[in-house]
Design a protein around this motif. Structure first.
Motif, PDB file in Angstrom:
ATOM      1  N   ALA A 163       7.097  -0.340   1.555  1.00 41.48           N
ATOM      2  CA  ALA A 163       6.256  -0.989   0.539  1.00 41.48           C
ATOM      3  C   ALA A 163       4.964  -1.525   1.136  1.00 41.48           C
ATOM      4  O   ALA A 163       3.984  -1.748   0.422  1.00 41.48           O
ATOM      5  CB  ALA A 163       7.033  -2.122  -0.126  1.00 41.48           C
ATOM      6  N   PHE A 164       4.953  -1.730   2.457  1.00 42.82           N
ATOM      7  CA  PHE A 164       3.777  -2.291   3.126  1.00 42.82           C
ATOM      8  C   PHE A 164       3.015  -1.229   3.934  1.00 42.82           C
ATOM      9  O   PHE A 164       2.101  -1.557   4.680  1.00 42.82           O
ATOM     10  CB  PHE A 164       4.200  -3.435   4.049  1.00 42.82           C
ATOM     11  N   GLY A 165       3.408   0.039   3.807  1.00 45.64           N
ATOM     12  CA  GLY A 165       2.706   1.118   4.488  1.00 45.64           C
ATOM     13  C   GLY A 165       3.055   1.264   5.953  1.00 45.64           C
ATOM     14  O   GLY A 165       2.313   1.882   6.706  1.00 45.64           O
ATOM     15  N   VAL A 166       4.189   0.704   6.382  1.00 49.06           N
ATOM     16  CA  VAL A 166       4.615   0.808   7.775  1.00 49.06           C
ATOM     17  C   VAL A 166       5.746   1.833   7.862  1.00 49.06           C
ATOM     18  O   VAL A 166       6.795   1.655   7.251  1.00 49.06           O
ATOM     19  CB  VAL A 166       5.083  -0.549   8.334  1.00 49.06           C
ATOM     20  N   GLY A 167       5.503   2.914   8.596  1.00 48.14           N
ATOM     21  CA  GLY A 167       6.502   3.976   8.725  1.00 48.14           C
ATOM     22  C   GLY A 167       7.317   3.817   9.992  1.00 48.14           C
ATOM     23  O   GLY A 167       6.835   3.327  11.006  1.00 48.14           O
ATOM     24  N   CYS A 168       8.577   4.235   9.935  1.00 47.93           N
ATOM     25  CA  CYS A 168       9.474   4.195  11.092  1.00 47.93           C
ATOM     26  C   CYS A 168       9.929   5.617  11.411  1.00 47.93           C
ATOM     27  O   CYS A 168      10.287   6.378  10.505  1.00 47.93           O
ATOM     28  CB  CYS A 168      10.705   3.328  10.807  1.00 47.93           C
ATOM     29  N   VAL A 169       9.902   5.969  12.688  1.00 48.39           N
ATOM     30  CA  VAL A 169      10.405   7.262  13.154  1.00 48.39           C
ATOM     31  C   VAL A 169      11.498   6.981  14.169  1.00 48.39           C
ATOM     32  O   VAL A 169      11.245   6.382  15.215  1.00 48.39           O
ATOM     33  CB  VAL A 169       9.296   8.117  13.796  1.00 48.39           C
ATOM     34  N   LEU A 170      12.724   7.394  13.848  1.00 46.54           N
ATOM     35  CA  LEU A 170      13.866   7.183  14.730  1.00 46.54           C
ATOM     36  C   LEU A 170      14.275   8.515  15.350  1.00 46.54           C
ATOM     37  O   LEU A 170      14.395   9.518  14.648  1.00 46.54           O
ATOM     38  CB  LEU A 170      15.048   6.582  13.960  1.00 46.54           C
ATOM     39  N   VAL A 171      14.517   8.519  16.645  1.00 43.30           N
ATOM     40  CA  VAL A 171      14.849   9.745  17.367  1.00 43.30           C
ATOM     41  C   VAL A 171      16.167   9.547  18.097  1.00 43.30           C
ATOM     42  O   VAL A 171      16.408   8.481  18.680  1.00 43.30           O
ATOM     43  CB  VAL A 171      13.738  10.092  18.388  1.00 43.30           C
ATOM     44  N   THR A 172      17.020  10.559  18.080  1.00 47.42           N
ATOM     45  CA  THR A 172      18.289  10.464  18.803  1.00 47.42           C
ATOM     46  C   THR A 172      18.856  11.849  19.060  1.00 47.42           C
ATOM     47  O   THR A 172      18.533  12.812  18.352  1.00 47.42           O
ATOM     48  CB  THR A 172      19.319   9.633  18.025  1.00 47.42           C
ATOM     49  N   THR A 184       0.848  -1.195   0.000  1.00 48.74           N
ATOM     50  CA  THR A 184       0.000   0.000   0.000  1.00 48.74           C
ATOM     51  C   THR A 184       0.881   1.241   0.000  1.00 48.74           C
ATOM     52  O   THR A 184       2.055   1.181   0.387  1.00 48.74           O
ATOM     53  CB  THR A 184      -0.933   0.025   1.236  1.00 48.74           C
ATOM     54  N   THR A 185       0.300   2.354  -0.423  1.00 41.33           N
ATOM     55  CA  THR A 185       1.012   3.635  -0.362  1.00 41.33           C
ATOM     56  C   THR A 185       0.521   4.485   0.795  1.00 41.33           C
ATOM     57  O   THR A 185       1.046   5.562   1.038  1.00 41.33           O
ATOM     58  CB  THR A 185       0.839   4.413  -1.675  1.00 41.33           C
ATOM     59  N   SER A 186      -0.516   4.026   1.504  1.00 43.66           N
ATOM     60  CA  SER A 186      -1.033   4.746   2.665  1.00 43.66           C
ATOM     61  C   SER A 186      -0.326   4.277   3.928  1.00 43.66           C
ATOM     62  O   SER A 186       0.249   3.191   3.968  1.00 43.66           O
ATOM     63  CB  SER A 186      -2.545   4.526   2.796  1.00 43.66           C
ATOM     64  N   LEU A 187      -0.400   5.095   4.960  1.00 47.33           N
ATOM     65  CA  LEU A 187       0.244   4.765   6.226  1.00 47.33           C
ATOM     66  C   LEU A 187      -0.622   3.761   6.981  1.00 47.33           C
ATOM     67  O   LEU A 187      -1.686   4.089   7.478  1.00 47.33           O
ATOM     68  CB  LEU A 187       0.456   6.026   7.060  1.00 47.33           C
TER      69      LEU A 187
END
Length: 844
Positions: free
Chosen positions: A361-370, A324-327
């Motif tokens: 590609a599967f619509g799963v977003g990652c947010v990394l903080v440091t 999917t292209t959606s989150l």
């Protein structure tokens, strides 16, 4: 400032900031949720405001119904549960840090009041009202998980050793990668620093996991320990198992894991909710969840162990989703330092890097903080499509961030030469961030909005326990309330002056004799004698007699097929109905039947052998012959034809329906995500359509603005020429040089000046009209986008249920039998009163 109307898929993060003047502009910054599918990284020193920015982003995700898993090594993200829509002083007071109040030379009450007022002012400045805060509280289902501790909700990590729901042959590479990650995490927890290519411990454990998972069998620590001592494989490579890893050495390795399993502290890892990603992202009804993993109480090895297992499970779940292209979901890692280092290879690095490369590609977003960008793998930084850069203290941090940012821009096909990022980053202050988004043309500097959650700082374990206490109590009460169910229809109490012998009421010591062609079955005894007594005895009640008796009923067994050719539905449903027989000589009516909730395989051919021989009630004359059973069989078949129905959940707008084997939760999740995709697709199409029209008007506007500048310059030139001509004419008049031509020239200059001024006025009118047209188009775009958003916001409300009816040929009747139902007849005394109670024993 007033925040624009709420729009799904748009995250309100703050207001744009003019870095040259140091002023916040009244222009809201909205971030497209779809852009998170290409991941984001947030860097900033302590005090830069990155926690406030990220909490705001997570609040927006919750409002947008995006399920989120948050890894919280320090305890900052638990602040998301400190939401007080009323902004009352008493709500803040329990969470005030006494040290903060002492440093301000204030009492707790004074500091709580000042904090509440501070939050009121901050939220009001950002245009956030109590209605939006309540919307967040209603939308979000927050849960704090504390692995290895009962402070929050506990997690049972044994599920991570279960065979993944992947085809071993088709997904061999993915399964082997998960095995490697799980093995490295287990060895790290046991204190063994192993190389998966050289360590015989890692190779042995990987072989054991592969053997079990290849057969689809689950593992637990106990089975793993025994398998280390007696491996299911006889050979490793070309060596036999004894040569490769002698028995004594295997015993020592198994002893390490056994000590781990036997230690009291480790029991907390084996209790609680399963580590199931689907359940962590959605509740039983398919509603999105916000799951926070609090890790501040764990040692470094325990953190690495758990994070690795969690990431491996998330990766497996992600790969099982359609593209999917959606989150679809969000993975947030609050401090990634140590888990994605530039040189070392800890167990967590591989699954995290794989997520950054494949999850989009599967619509799963990652947010990394440091706050330590120099300690993060360079490749991880360049995989991020959005960068949030805050104030940085160390020069090397700034250099590393700018290097990664420029490379990310280059890989996206852009150029960073036109913008002085070094200068911008140097001038950033508290709560001011530079956002570079590969999906936008230019970077934006913005001032973060005020968090709706109270940013108290890291919470301790006792504070987490207080936050989650209500949920824990509810879960405990559900467990303790599981008392034996007793049917109101079959539990009858009658006061009697004395105990009655059941045989005198017509009971038999053996089943009555029936025609051989009549099938007889016995329902299992699921409620024992003690459980039956506990269900009826009070504090002053004494049992005086207990008998097991069997009563006859009818049991109809059939298969009903439901077919919907248009949707391609072919569903077989087992119909097992129990019809209780009355004492009256009336023909049984299947309208009085109830569906049997135990499996056919549980039926027995013989009665239970009890210490007291069971007694049997006689069979009614209405069912004691072959012909009567045959007639009742036909009646059962007719009853199924007229009454058996299968309900199919249908969503017409999305052209979706619930598959026969699909759980309601799975269908609700599918509807929610499909609605999000449809919303994003329609809004994207709408934006493209309006973009063409707005671009056309903006080109005309820029052209008119250029013409205006030229007209203004021409007007200034004409004015100067006119003044010069008038001056020359006046001077000639006083000097006696009167000339008609000079007067004519002056008048001509005047006409040309007037024309230039008219051109300016015409350009200004045209510019005003164009700007008005652009505003109207933008308002029209916003209105249509809001209509689309509103339509898909509550997609589940548009579900309807369609009933499928069987044809007569769709009913396969198996049998109608005499079913013997076990009951406990209990005689009790309570003072001078004796009571006989009948308790059904064939279900809990």
């Amino acid at each position: 400032m007033k925040v624009p109307a709420e729009k799904l898929g748009s995250f309100f993060l703050g207001r744009e900031f003019d870095i040259s003047t140091g002023k916040t502009l009244d222009i809201p910054l909205h971030y497209d949720a779809r852009d998170l599918t290409t991941h984001a990284v947030c860097v900033g020193m302590t005090g830069s405001g990155k926690t406030g920015l990220c909490v705001g982003l997570l609040e927006e995700a919750a409002l947008d119904n995006v399920p989120t898993i948050m890894i919280d090594p320090k305890g900052d993200i638990t602040n998301l549960l400190l939401q007080f829509p009323d902004l009352a002083t008493n709500d803040f007071k329990p969470w005030i840090n006494p040290d903060d109040a002492r440093r301000k030379d204030m009492t707790l009450e004074e500091y709580a009041e000042a904090t509440a007022q501070k939050w009121k002012n901050g939220l009001a400045e950002c245009g956030i009202d109590s209605e939006r805060m309540r919307a967040l509280s209603e939308a979000a289902e927050y849960t704090i998980y504390t692995p290895g501790s009962n402070a929050g909700v506990q997690l049972n990590i044994l599920g991570s050793l279960a065979a993944p729901r992947l085809d071993f042959t088709a997904d061999r590479e993915a399964v082997l990668e998960r095995i490697n990650g799980t093995v490295n995490a287990l060895l790290g927890l046991a204190g063994i620093d192993a190389d998966r290519m050289k360590s015989r411990e890692a190779i042995l454990l990987s072989g054991i996991f592969e053997h079990f998972w290849k057969e689809g069998r689950n593992l637990d620590l106990g089975t793993l320990i025994l398998s280390i001592q007696n491996p299911p494989m006889r050979q490793m490579g070309v060596f036999d198992i004894e040569t490769f890893f002698p028995q004594q050495d295997r015993f020592e390795l198994s002893l390490l894991f056994n000590n781990l399993l036997a230690s009291p502290g480790f029991q907390g890892w084996l209790e609680g909710d399963p580590l199931d990603i689907e359940s962590l992202l959605y509740n039983g009804k398919g509603k999105p969840r916000q799951s926070i993993f609090y890790l501040a109480h764990l040692s470094e090895s325990e953190r690495m162990f758990f994070v690795t297992l969690l990431l491996e499970n998330i990766l497996t779940w992600t790969r099982s989703q359609p593209g999917t292209t959606s989150l679809r979901a969000l993975l947030y890692f609050d401090e990634v330092f140590g888990f994605l280092p530039p040189v070392a290879e800890p167990p967590s690095k591989r699954p995290l890097m794989t997520m950054l490369k494949q999850a989009r590609a599967f619509g799963v977003g990652c947010v990394l903080v440091t706050q330590n960008p120099v300690d993060i793998d360079y490749k991880g930084l360049t995989n991020a499509g959005t960068w949030f850069i805050g104030k940085l203290q160390a020069e090397r941090d700034k250099t590393r961030v700018l290097e990664g940012l420029k490379n990310a821009i280059s890989e996206a096909g852009g150029s960073s030469s036109a913008i002085d990022y070094d200068e911008i980053v140097t001038r950033l202050g508290s709560r001011v961030f530079l956002m570079h988004n590969v999906h936008e043309k230019n970077p934006v500097v913005f001032h973060t909005r005020w968090a709706m959650s109270y940013l108290r700082g890291p919470l301790t374990k006792p504070q987490v326990k207080v936050l989650m206490e209500a949920r824990t109590k509810r879960a405990a009460s559900l467990e303790t309330d599981k008392t034996p169910a007793i049917s109101d229809q079959l539990k009858k109490e009658t006061s009697r002056p004395a105990v009655t012998d059941p045989l005198k009421e017509g009971y038999l010591q053996s089943p009555p004799s029936l025609e051989p062609s009549i099938s007889q079955v016995f329902l299992p005894l699921l409620l024992n004698r003690d459980e039956a007594l506990r269900s009826i005895e009070g504090s002053n009640t004494i049992s005086t007699a207990v008998s097991l008796v069997y009563r006859p009923a009818l049991l109809g067994l059939a298969d009903v097929h439901f077919v919907d050719k248009r949707r391609g539905i072919t569903d077989k449903s087992e119909k097992n109905y129990l019809l209780f027989l009355s004492d009256a000589a009336t023909t049984p009516d299947w309208d009085d039947a109830e569906e049997l909730d135990i499996g056919i395989t549980s039926l027995e051919r013989e009665p239970v052998s009890d210490s007291h021989s069971p007694l049997f009630a006689p069979v009614s004359a209405t069912v004691n012959s072959k012909n009567k059973i045959r007639s009742l069989s036909r009646a059962f078949e007719d009853w199924l034809y007229y009454n058996a129905r299968s309900s199919v959940a249908v969503h017409d707008d999305l052209n979706l329906f619930q598959h026969p084997a699909e759980a309601e939760k799975e269908f609700m999740i599918r509807i929610s995500h499909t609605a999000r995709e449809e919303r994003d697709r329609k809004i994207g199409t709408l934006e493209k359509k309006f973009e063409i029209r707005i671009d056309r008007l903006e080109k005309k506007l820029r052209k008119e603005q250029r013409e205006l500048a030229e007209d203004e310059m021409e007007h200034e030139n004409r004015k100067r020429q006119e003044l010069a001509s008038i001056g020359e004419t006046v001077l000639g008049f006083f000097m006696g040089r009167r000339s008609t031509s000079r007067i004519g020239t002056a008048l001509n200059k005047r006409r040309m000046t007037a024309k230039a001024k008219a051109d300016i006025e015409e350009s200004l009118e045209e510019i005003d009209d164009l700007e008005k047209d652009i505003r109207e188009l933008e308002e029209e775009l916003e209105a249509e986008a809001e209509t689309i958003t509103s339509h898909w916001e509550n997609a589940a409300d548009s579900i309807r249920y369609q009933e499928l009816s069987p044809r007569r040929t769709d009913i396969s009747l198996h049998s109608v039998s005499i079913a013997w139902l076990p009951f406990w007849e209990c005689t009790t005394e309570n003072g001078a009163v004796q009571k006989k109670t009948v308790v059904e024993a064939f279900r809990k």
